[in-house]
Design a protein around this motif. Structure first.
Motif, PDB file in Angstrom:
ATOM      1  N   LEU A 155      45.218  36.119  51.146  1.00  0.00           N
ATOM      2  CA  LEU A 155      46.587  36.204  51.654  1.00  0.00           C
ATOM      3  C   LEU A 155      47.511  35.259  50.890  1.00  0.00           C
ATOM      4  CD1 LEU A 155      46.239  36.551  55.540  1.00  0.00           C
ATOM      5  CD2 LEU A 155      46.337  38.310  53.777  1.00  0.00           C
ATOM      6  N   GLU A 156      47.012  34.074  50.569  1.00  0.00           N
ATOM      7  CA  GLU A 156      47.816  33.142  49.772  1.00  0.00           C
ATOM      8  C   GLU A 156      48.154  33.759  48.415  1.00  0.00           C
ATOM      9  OE1 GLU A 156      49.072  30.255  50.454  1.00  0.00           O
ATOM     10  OE2 GLU A 156      48.053  29.556  52.267  1.00  0.00           O
ATOM     11  N   ILE A 157      47.165  34.404  47.811  1.00  0.00           N
ATOM     12  CA  ILE A 157      47.373  34.992  46.485  1.00  0.00           C
ATOM     13  C   ILE A 157      48.334  36.176  46.555  1.00  0.00           C
ATOM     14  CG2 ILE A 157      46.241  36.252  44.617  1.00  0.00           C
ATOM     15  CD1 ILE A 157      43.753  34.552  45.126  1.00  0.00           C
ATOM     16  N   VAL A 158      48.069  37.106  47.476  1.00  0.00           N
ATOM     17  CA  VAL A 158      48.847  38.344  47.488  1.00  0.00           C
ATOM     18  C   VAL A 158      50.299  38.087  47.876  1.00  0.00           C
ATOM     19  CG1 VAL A 158      48.359  38.999  49.885  1.00  0.00           C
ATOM     20  CG2 VAL A 158      48.719  40.776  48.180  1.00  0.00           C
ATOM     21  N   ARG A 159      50.540  37.166  48.804  1.00  0.00           N
ATOM     22  CA  ARG A 159      51.921  36.851  49.171  1.00  0.00           C
ATOM     23  C   ARG A 159      52.648  36.155  48.032  1.00  0.00           C
ATOM     24  NH1 ARG A 159      50.424  34.948  55.358  1.00  0.00           N
ATOM     25  NH2 ARG A 159      50.883  36.945  56.376  1.00  0.00           N
ATOM     26  N   SER A 160      51.955  35.280  47.323  1.00  0.00           N
ATOM     27  CA  SER A 160      52.593  34.576  46.210  1.00  0.00           C
ATOM     28  C   SER A 160      52.883  35.532  45.059  1.00  0.00           C
ATOM     29  CB  SER A 160      51.685  33.429  45.728  1.00  0.00           C
ATOM     30  OG  SER A 160      51.501  32.465  46.734  1.00  0.00           O
ATOM     31  N   ILE A 161      51.986  36.489  44.811  1.00  0.00           N
ATOM     32  CA  ILE A 161      52.224  37.451  43.740  1.00  0.00           C
ATOM     33  C   ILE A 161      53.371  38.387  44.099  1.00  0.00           C
ATOM     34  CG2 ILE A 161      51.230  39.438  42.548  1.00  0.00           C
ATOM     35  CD1 ILE A 161      48.562  38.010  42.544  1.00  0.00           C
ATOM     36  N   PHE A 162      53.395  38.877  45.334  1.00  0.00           N
ATOM     37  CA  PHE A 162      54.447  39.805  45.750  1.00  0.00           C
ATOM     38  C   PHE A 162      55.820  39.123  45.765  1.00  0.00           C
ATOM     39  CE2 PHE A 162      51.333  42.891  47.040  1.00  0.00           C
ATOM     40  CZ  PHE A 162      52.027  44.080  47.124  1.00  0.00           C
ATOM     41  N   LEU A 163      55.940  38.004  46.443  1.00  0.00           N
ATOM     42  CA  LEU A 163      57.249  37.413  46.707  1.00  0.00           C
ATOM     43  C   LEU A 163      57.693  36.403  45.655  1.00  0.00           C
ATOM     44  CD1 LEU A 163      56.966  36.865  50.572  1.00  0.00           C
ATOM     45  CD2 LEU A 163      57.965  38.786  49.337  1.00  0.00           C
ATOM     46  N   LYS A 164      56.766  35.609  45.128  1.00  0.00           N
ATOM     47  CA  LYS A 164      57.131  34.549  44.191  1.00  0.00           C
ATOM     48  C   LYS A 164      56.935  34.929  42.737  1.00  0.00           C
ATOM     49  CE  LYS A 164      55.913  30.759  47.363  1.00  0.00           C
ATOM     50  NZ  LYS A 164      55.097  29.527  47.507  1.00  0.00           N
ATOM     51  N   GLY A 165      56.074  35.928  42.489  1.00  0.00           N
ATOM     52  CA  GLY A 165      55.742  36.232  41.108  1.00  0.00           C
ATOM     53  C   GLY A 165      54.888  35.145  40.492  1.00  0.00           C
ATOM     54  N   ALA A 166      54.088  34.469  41.313  1.00  0.00           N
ATOM     55  CA  ALA A 166      53.283  33.349  40.838  1.00  0.00           C
ATOM     56  C   ALA A 166      52.207  33.823  39.875  1.00  0.00           C
ATOM     57  CB  ALA A 166      52.647  32.618  42.021  1.00  0.00           C
ATOM     58  N   GLY A 167      51.832  32.935  38.948  1.00  0.00           N
ATOM     59  CA  GLY A 167      50.808  33.246  37.965  1.00  0.00           C
ATOM     60  C   GLY A 167      49.487  32.557  38.283  1.00  0.00           C
ATOM     61  N   PHE A 168      48.546  32.714  37.358  1.00  0.00           N
ATOM     62  CA  PHE A 168      47.210  32.160  37.579  1.00  0.00           C
ATOM     63  C   PHE A 168      47.246  30.641  37.654  1.00  0.00           C
ATOM     64  CE2 PHE A 168      43.037  30.664  36.150  1.00  0.00           C
ATOM     65  CZ  PHE A 168      42.211  31.366  37.008  1.00  0.00           C
ATOM     66  N   ALA A 169      48.141  29.996  36.914  1.00  0.00           N
ATOM     67  CA  ALA A 169      48.197  28.535  36.911  1.00  0.00           C
ATOM     68  C   ALA A 169      48.500  27.980  38.292  1.00  0.00           C
ATOM     69  CB  ALA A 169      49.246  28.064  35.903  1.00  0.00           C
ATOM     70  N   ALA A 170      49.270  28.709  39.083  1.00  0.00           N
ATOM     71  CA  ALA A 170      49.624  28.230  40.422  1.00  0.00           C
ATOM     72  C   ALA A 170      48.592  28.624  41.473  1.00  0.00           C
ATOM     73  CB  ALA A 170      50.993  28.773  40.831  1.00  0.00           C
ATOM     74  N   LEU A 171      47.741  29.595  41.147  1.00  0.00           N
ATOM     75  CA  LEU A 171      46.827  30.143  42.149  1.00  0.00           C
ATOM     76  C   LEU A 171      45.355  29.991  41.779  1.00  0.00           C
ATOM     77  CD1 LEU A 171      48.764  33.493  42.749  1.00  0.00           C
ATOM     78  CD2 LEU A 171      48.803  31.490  44.221  1.00  0.00           C
ATOM     79  N   TRP A 172      45.039  29.279  40.719  1.00  0.00           N
ATOM     80  CA  TRP A 172      43.661  29.244  40.227  1.00  0.00           C
ATOM     81  C   TRP A 172      42.688  28.713  41.269  1.00  0.00           C
ATOM     82  CZ3 TRP A 172      40.782  24.794  39.947  1.00  0.00           C
ATOM     83  CH2 TRP A 172      41.473  23.579  40.034  1.00  0.00           C
ATOM     84  N   GLN A 173      43.127  27.788  42.120  1.00  0.00           N
ATOM     85  CA  GLN A 173      42.216  27.244  43.132  1.00  0.00           C
ATOM     86  C   GLN A 173      41.756  28.335  44.100  1.00  0.00           C
ATOM     87  OE1 GLN A 173      44.736  24.085  44.649  1.00  0.00           O
ATOM     88  NE2 GLN A 173      43.579  22.552  43.506  1.00  0.00           N
ATOM     89  N   HIS A 174      42.648  29.218  44.478  1.00  0.00           N
ATOM     90  CA  HIS A 174      42.274  30.307  45.385  1.00  0.00           C
ATOM     91  C   HIS A 174      41.375  31.323  44.677  1.00  0.00           C
ATOM     92  CE1 HIS A 174      44.972  28.821  48.466  1.00  0.00           C
ATOM     93  NE2 HIS A 174      45.961  28.797  47.607  1.00  0.00           N
ATOM     94  N   PHE A 175      41.602  31.541  43.383  1.00  0.00           N
ATOM     95  CA  PHE A 175      40.721  32.439  42.635  1.00  0.00           C
ATOM     96  C   PHE A 175      39.306  31.870  42.557  1.00  0.00           C
ATOM     97  CE2 PHE A 175      44.636  34.416  41.251  1.00  0.00           C
ATOM     98  CZ  PHE A 175      44.270  35.730  40.995  1.00  0.00           C
ATOM     99  N   VAL A 176      39.210  30.578  42.279  1.00  0.00           N
ATOM    100  CA  VAL A 176      37.885  29.940  42.216  1.00  0.00           C
ATOM    101  C   VAL A 176      37.202  30.010  43.580  1.00  0.00           C
ATOM    102  CG1 VAL A 176      36.686  27.750  41.864  1.00  0.00           C
ATOM    103  CG2 VAL A 176      38.505  28.432  40.298  1.00  0.00           C
ATOM    104  N   ALA A 177      37.978  29.796  44.648  1.00  0.00           N
ATOM    105  CA  ALA A 177      37.401  29.864  45.995  1.00  0.00           C
ATOM    106  C   ALA A 177      36.875  31.266  46.291  1.00  0.00           C
ATOM    107  CB  ALA A 177      38.449  29.457  47.028  1.00  0.00           C
ATOM    108  N   LEU A 178      37.647  32.307  45.934  1.00  0.00           N
ATOM    109  CA  LEU A 178      37.174  33.673  46.159  1.00  0.00           C
ATOM    110  C   LEU A 178      35.919  33.973  45.342  1.00  0.00           C
ATOM    111  CD1 LEU A 178      40.420  35.878  46.243  1.00  0.00           C
ATOM    112  CD2 LEU A 178      38.883  35.342  48.131  1.00  0.00           C
ATOM    113  N   LEU A 179      35.873  33.473  44.111  1.00  0.00           N
ATOM    114  CA  LEU A 179      34.699  33.700  43.263  1.00  0.00           C
ATOM    115  C   LEU A 179      33.456  33.053  43.873  1.00  0.00           C
ATOM    116  CD1 LEU A 179      33.440  34.711  40.626  1.00  0.00           C
ATOM    117  CD2 LEU A 179      34.165  32.555  39.561  1.00  0.00           C
ATOM    118  N   LEU A 180      33.586  31.798  44.320  1.00  0.00           N
ATOM    119  CA  LEU A 180      32.446  31.094  44.894  1.00  0.00           C
ATOM    120  C   LEU A 180      32.018  31.717  46.228  1.00  0.00           C
ATOM    121  CD1 LEU A 180      33.462  27.384  44.126  1.00  0.00           C
ATOM    122  CD2 LEU A 180      31.802  28.819  42.915  1.00  0.00           C
ATOM    123  N   ILE A 181      32.994  32.020  47.080  1.00  0.00           N
ATOM    124  CA  ILE A 181      32.671  32.597  48.387  1.00  0.00           C
ATOM    125  C   ILE A 181      32.036  33.974  48.229  1.00  0.00           C
ATOM    126  CG2 ILE A 181      33.645  33.454  50.556  1.00  0.00           C
ATOM    127  CD1 ILE A 181      35.825  31.285  50.259  1.00  0.00           C
TER     128      ILE A 181
END
Length: 370
Positions: free
Chosen positions: A327-353
């Motif tokens: 949810l953190e990733i999808v909301r940031s991508i939709f509304l903020k246009g955030a990139g991987f640099a701002a969201l990498w922690q959530h990507f790593v968490a999804l990969l590990l989980i």
């Protein structure tokens, strides 16, 4: 992985797809249910407070009091549900739930405005604290703006406040909630399809037939999960298109980044569904276990309540919840246009989980069928 293994996995994938599309109920679950859920939740899940019923007790009965009522109702946040000259009517309306807001205008309001000081009373039904808090904020802003326009000796404020909301200028809760609803739908679809499909094989006795064939356990797991992953990605594209076209939700980020996050997220859903299938003997048990997992995942994801508002213990628990990170990733991508640099922690968490859940579920599945 040799060619024979790929061929065996491909056969399982084709069998699953034929079995899925042969069942009309399963086709409805895959293609129709996500759209219905998105539309229903998209309209129903909203923190905006509009047309709040308000009863006015006007003791002044002047042009100023009528102007105040007009300012409150013309905003769209409040709806005039009635007028009275007796405050007991307002108390009765609040007691019976007929109104949420009571506006009491004292006598002499116009004279007080000419002197620069005036007061009115606004009473809220606090049964629903969220509605009362939001309505109070609307009322305070309307009253302040109206007072500055109508005061007899207006004075400029010591500090001029210039508000601006980034990413969601209209503060539309639907733009914030609909991407989250899409994430919940994909998670539910992956849980249901994986857990029910494998348990159904066990119920009808075909799982044992598969295991006496040359197919290895990991090949069976891959053949089972690949179709459901593809269906999850298809549903992602479907609900994203509807969110943008029907609800006019902005999409400011990268589609490839959203696809990568969704793939990692789907792995978590498939792993949890596979684990549920190892602890369930019947489809009914799998269905009940799915919702026992799904509902806490929603509550601990920040979908309804901010994670920062939760007790510290539950904030720590949300770290292992894949729904929260997605949810953190999808909301940031939709509304903020955030990139991987701002969201990498959530990507790593999804990969590990996702990797951990899928590994544990696969090991347990292999042990059980072995």
């Amino acid at each position: 992985m040799n060619g024979a293994a790929l061929e065996r996995i491909g056969e399982i994938v084709r069998k699953e797809l034929r079995q899925i599309f042969r069942d009309p109920r399963m086709r409805a679950v895959i293609f129709v249910a996500p759209l219905i859920q998105l539309v229903v939740f998209g309209y129903a899940v909203s923190t905006d407070v509009r047309n709040t019923p308000m009863l006015v007790v006007d003791h002044d009965r002047t042009a100023a009091s009528r102007s105040l009522v007009e300012a409150m109702t013309s905003s769209g946040w409040f709806r005039l549900a009635g007028r009275s000259h007796d405050e007991r009517d307002m108390v009765s309306g609040l007691d019976h739930g007929e109104v949420v807001v009571g506006l009491v205008i004292p006598a002499g309001l116009a004279r007080e405005l000419e002197r620069g000081t005036a007061s009115v009373q606004v009473i809220f039904d606090g049964t629903n604290s969220n509605v009362a808090t939001v309505a109070r904020g609307y009322a305070e802003r309307i009253l302040i703006e109206w007072g500055l326009r109508h005061a007899g000796t207006p004075r400029p404020p010591a500090i001029e406040l210039r508000e601006r909301a980034w990413f969601n200028p209209a503060l539309d809760s639907r733009s914030y909630n609909v991407p989250g609803v899409a994430g919940l739908i994909i998670f539910l679809i992956c849980l249901l399809l994986t857990s029910l499909a494998i348990v159904r094989e066990r119920e009808v006795g075909t799982l044992e037939q598969l295991m006496v064939s040359p197919i290895r356990p990991w090949e069976l797991i891959a053949g089972k999960c690949i179709p459901f992953a593809a269906i999850g990605l298809f549903d992602l594209a479907l609900v994203t298109a509807v969110a943008m076209a029907w609800f006019d939700v902005p999409f400011r980020g990268s589609a490839s980044l959203l696809l990568l996050a969704s793939a990692l997220y789907i792995v978590s859903g498939l792993g949890i569904g596979l684990f549920i299938s190892t602890i369930s003997s019947t489809q009914q048990e799998a269905f009940m276990a799915t919702f026992l997992v799904f509902l806490p995942a929603i509550l601990l994801a920040g979908f309804m309540f901010p994670v920062r508002s939760m007790p510290e213990l539950f904030q720590a628990i949300t770290i292992v919840n894949p729904v929260r990170h997605y949810l953190e990733i999808v909301r940031s991508i939709f509304l903020k246009g955030a990139g991987f640099a701002a969201l990498w922690q959530h990507f790593v968490a999804l990969l590990l989980i996702g990797g951990s859940i899928l590994a544990v579920a696969a090991a347990r599945f292999e042990k059980r069928i072995g």
